[in-house]
Design a protein around this motif. Structure first.
Motif, PDB file in Angstrom:
ATOM      1  N   MET A  32       0.844  -1.168   0.000  1.00 54.63           N
ATOM      2  CA  MET A  32       0.000   0.000   0.000  1.00 54.63           C
ATOM      3  C   MET A  32       0.889   1.229   0.000  1.00 54.63           C
ATOM      4  O   MET A  32       1.996   1.191   0.516  1.00 54.63           O
ATOM      5  N   THR A  33       0.382   2.291  -0.553  1.00 55.84           N
ATOM      6  CA  THR A  33       1.125   3.545  -0.513  1.00 55.84           C
ATOM      7  C   THR A  33       0.212   4.672  -0.033  1.00 55.84           C
ATOM      8  O   THR A  33      -0.972   4.691  -0.333  1.00 55.84           O
ATOM      9  N   VAL A  34       0.794   5.567   0.721  1.00 58.70           N
ATOM     10  CA  VAL A  34       0.105   6.769   1.162  1.00 58.70           C
ATOM     11  C   VAL A  34       0.906   7.938   0.640  1.00 58.70           C
ATOM     12  O   VAL A  34       2.135   7.955   0.730  1.00 58.70           O
ATOM     13  N   GLU A  35       0.218   8.916   0.063  1.00 58.76           N
ATOM     14  CA  GLU A  35       0.884  10.142  -0.380  1.00 58.76           C
ATOM     15  C   GLU A  35       0.238  11.312   0.343  1.00 58.76           C
ATOM     16  O   GLU A  35      -0.972  11.507   0.258  1.00 58.76           O
ATOM     17  N   TYR A  36       1.049  12.051   1.068  1.00 59.48           N
ATOM     18  CA  TYR A  36       0.588  13.183   1.866  1.00 59.48           C
ATOM     19  C   TYR A  36       1.234  14.442   1.332  1.00 59.48           C
ATOM     20  O   TYR A  36       2.459  14.507   1.216  1.00 59.48           O
ATOM     21  N   GLN A  37       0.422  15.451   1.005  1.00 57.82           N
ATOM     22  CA  GLN A  37       0.940  16.726   0.534  1.00 57.82           C
ATOM     23  C   GLN A  37       0.642  17.789   1.572  1.00 57.82           C
ATOM     24  O   GLN A  37      -0.501  17.923   2.010  1.00 57.82           O
ATOM     25  N   GLY A  38       1.652  18.518   1.984  1.00 55.90           N
ATOM     26  CA  GLY A  38       1.457  19.556   2.991  1.00 55.90           C
ATOM     27  C   GLY A  38       2.534  20.607   2.909  1.00 55.90           C
ATOM     28  O   GLY A  38       3.249  20.713   1.914  1.00 55.90           O
ATOM     29  N   VAL A  39       2.648  21.400   3.970  1.00 58.22           N
ATOM     30  CA  VAL A  39       3.690  22.421   4.055  1.00 58.22           C
ATOM     31  C   VAL A  39       4.443  22.249   5.370  1.00 58.22           C
ATOM     32  O   VAL A  39       3.885  21.797   6.362  1.00 58.22           O
ATOM     33  N   THR A  40       5.706  22.620   5.354  1.00 61.69           N
ATOM     34  CA  THR A  40       6.572  22.402   6.513  1.00 61.69           C
ATOM     35  C   THR A  40       6.304  23.393   7.640  1.00 61.69           C
ATOM     36  O   THR A  40       5.823  24.502   7.422  1.00 61.69           O
ATOM     37  N   LYS A  41       6.628  22.940   8.845  1.00 59.54           N
ATOM     38  CA  LYS A  41       6.641  23.795  10.027  1.00 59.54           C
ATOM     39  C   LYS A  41       7.676  23.195  10.968  1.00 59.54           C
ATOM     40  O   LYS A  41       7.580  22.028  11.318  1.00 59.54           O
ATOM     41  N   ALA A  42       8.675  23.970  11.334  1.00 55.72           N
ATOM     42  CA  ALA A  42       9.749  23.532  12.237  1.00 55.72           C
ATOM     43  C   ALA A  42      10.471  22.297  11.696  1.00 55.72           C
ATOM     44  O   ALA A  42      10.766  21.371  12.434  1.00 55.72           O
ATOM     45  N   LEU A  54      10.934  16.111   9.374  1.00 55.80           N
ATOM     46  CA  LEU A  54       9.846  16.704   8.616  1.00 55.80           C
ATOM     47  C   LEU A  54       8.689  17.042   9.553  1.00 55.80           C
ATOM     48  O   LEU A  54       7.940  16.168   9.983  1.00 55.80           O
ATOM     49  N   GLY A  55       8.619  18.314   9.919  1.00 58.85           N
ATOM     50  CA  GLY A  55       7.497  18.807  10.703  1.00 58.85           C
ATOM     51  C   GLY A  55       6.497  19.426   9.742  1.00 58.85           C
ATOM     52  O   GLY A  55       6.853  19.849   8.647  1.00 58.85           O
ATOM     53  N   TYR A  56       5.233  19.492  10.139  1.00 54.55           N
ATOM     54  CA  TYR A  56       4.252  20.033   9.226  1.00 54.55           C
ATOM     55  C   TYR A  56       3.255  20.905   9.960  1.00 54.55           C
ATOM     56  O   TYR A  56       3.057  20.797  11.164  1.00 54.55           O
ATOM     57  N   ALA A  57       2.649  21.803   9.222  1.00 50.17           N
ATOM     58  CA  ALA A  57       1.696  22.750   9.777  1.00 50.17           C
ATOM     59  C   ALA A  57       0.320  22.095   9.834  1.00 50.17           C
ATOM     60  O   ALA A  57      -0.280  21.841   8.803  1.00 50.17           O
ATOM     61  N   PRO A  58      -0.175  21.801  11.041  1.00 45.57           N
ATOM     62  CA  PRO A  58      -1.458  21.112  11.128  1.00 45.57           C
ATOM     63  C   PRO A  58      -2.646  21.931  10.657  1.00 45.57           C
ATOM     64  O   PRO A  58      -3.676  21.388  10.314  1.00 45.57           O
ATOM     65  N   GLU A  59      -2.496  23.254  10.612  1.00 46.55           N
ATOM     66  CA  GLU A  59      -3.620  24.079  10.185  1.00 46.55           C
ATOM     67  C   GLU A  59      -3.698  24.226   8.670  1.00 46.55           C
ATOM     68  O   GLU A  59      -4.628  24.782   8.132  1.00 46.55           O
ATOM     69  N   ALA A  60      -2.709  23.693   7.964  1.00 45.73           N
ATOM     70  CA  ALA A  60      -2.669  23.857   6.511  1.00 45.73           C
ATOM     71  C   ALA A  60      -3.663  22.947   5.822  1.00 45.73           C
ATOM     72  O   ALA A  60      -3.973  21.870   6.300  1.00 45.73           O
ATOM     73  N   GLY A  61      -4.187  23.382   4.691  1.00 41.74           N
ATOM     74  CA  GLY A  61      -5.026  22.514   3.876  1.00 41.74           C
ATOM     75  C   GLY A  61      -4.140  21.453   3.256  1.00 41.74           C
ATOM     76  O   GLY A  61      -3.122  21.762   2.647  1.00 41.74           O
ATOM     77  N   VAL A  62      -4.489  20.205   3.443  1.00 39.60           N
ATOM     78  CA  VAL A  62      -3.625  19.130   2.977  1.00 39.60           C
ATOM     79  C   VAL A  62      -4.424  18.129   2.161  1.00 39.60           C
ATOM     80  O   VAL A  62      -5.639  18.076   2.229  1.00 39.60           O
ATOM     81  N   SER A  63      -3.715  17.324   1.420  1.00 44.55           N
ATOM     82  CA  SER A  63      -4.330  16.299   0.591  1.00 44.55           C
ATOM     83  C   SER A  63      -3.650  14.971   0.881  1.00 44.55           C
ATOM     84  O   SER A  63      -2.431  14.908   0.990  1.00 44.55           O
ATOM     85  N   VAL A  64      -4.452  13.933   1.033  1.00 49.46           N
ATOM     86  CA  VAL A  64      -3.911  12.597   1.251  1.00 49.46           C
ATOM     87  C   VAL A  64      -4.592  11.641   0.296  1.00 49.46           C
ATOM     88  O   VAL A  64      -5.813  11.612   0.199  1.00 49.46           O
ATOM     89  N   THR A  65      -3.789  10.857  -0.426  1.00 46.72           N
ATOM     90  CA  THR A  65      -4.341   9.794  -1.256  1.00 46.72           C
ATOM     91  C   THR A  65      -3.745   8.475  -0.791  1.00 46.72           C
ATOM     92  O   THR A  65      -2.598   8.420  -0.375  1.00 46.72           O
ATOM     93  N   PHE A  66      -4.550   7.463  -0.860  1.00 44.16           N
ATOM     94  CA  PHE A  66      -4.171   6.153  -0.353  1.00 44.16           C
ATOM     95  C   PHE A  66      -4.412   5.151  -1.466  1.00 44.16           C
ATOM     96  O   PHE A  66      -5.514   5.066  -1.992  1.00 44.16           O
ATOM     97  N   SER A  67      -3.389   4.397  -1.853  1.00 49.42           N
ATOM     98  CA  SER A  67      -3.509   3.428  -2.937  1.00 49.42           C
ATOM     99  C   SER A  67      -3.189   2.036  -2.432  1.00 49.42           C
ATOM    100  O   SER A  67      -2.236   1.852  -1.680  1.00 49.42           O
TER     101      SER A  67
END
Length: 180
Positions: free
Chosen positions: A1-11, A137-150
């Motif tokens: 299985m693969t998960v792809e997460y798109q977001g923006v960094t924080k710290a 890899l830290g990320y901004a939890p308030e950011a709009g993000v996209s996750v796809t799962f295959s």
């Protein structure tokens, strides 16, 4: 299985040097397709095979050893979907959503989906260690993000399907020559 997460960094940091907040990234996680553990009703735990990240166009590879992917479905107590929960020696990464395009989502036998209605996050960073570098890899939890799962069949499943096709072809050819 693969998960792809798109977001923006924080710290985030690369070898101790800060990466500017708001930098775009993609995290890809490959895991086994068979759960190694059933923690609770509506949850499944899978072994992580590899992790890769692309930060501002630069590619990083990390070792998935000691990292586990936990999935939760709509029968879980909190009625929310962890698009994935990565946890182990490499930190914790846990974005949550309230729906998916494959409702009802099943953590024990997941299907390809895109998660919807970002709810927030319950983990803040994951480490991608390689022989030459360490990416935190830290990320901004308030950011709009996209996750796809295959969900992609394991190689043994593909091999078995291939043998079945060869057997059918052989039987068809044999029958054709026997009737002539």
């Amino acid at each position: 299985m693969t998960v792809e997460y798109q977001g923006v960094t924080k710290a985030s940091r690369l070898d101790g040097i800060s990466i500017p907040d708001g930098t775009s990234f993609i995290l890809r996680v490959a895991s086994s397709t068979t759960p190694i553990n059933d923690l609770n009703v509506g949850q499944g735990v899978y072994a992580v095979l590899s992790m890769t990240a692309e930060v501002d166009g630069v590619h990083y590879e990390g070792d998935g050893t000691g990292v586990y992917l936990t999935l939760a479905d709509s029968t879980a107590p909190f009625k929310q979907f962890h698009a994935f929960l990565l946890s182990g020696s490499n930190g914790t990464f846990a974005p949550a959503f309230t729906g998916s395009t494959a409702d009802p989502w099943s953590a024990q036998s997941p299907t390809s989906t895109e998660f919807t209605n970002y709810l927030g996050s319950y983990g803040t960073e994951i480490y991608l260690r390689s022989p030459s570098s360490e990416l935190v890899l830290g990320y901004a939890p308030e950011a709009g993000v996209s996750v796809t799962f295959s969900v992609v069949p394991e190689p043994s499943t593909l091999a078995l399907a291939g043998l079945g096709v060869i057997g059918l072809a052989h039987g068809t050819i044999r029958r054709r020559y026997q009737t002539v």
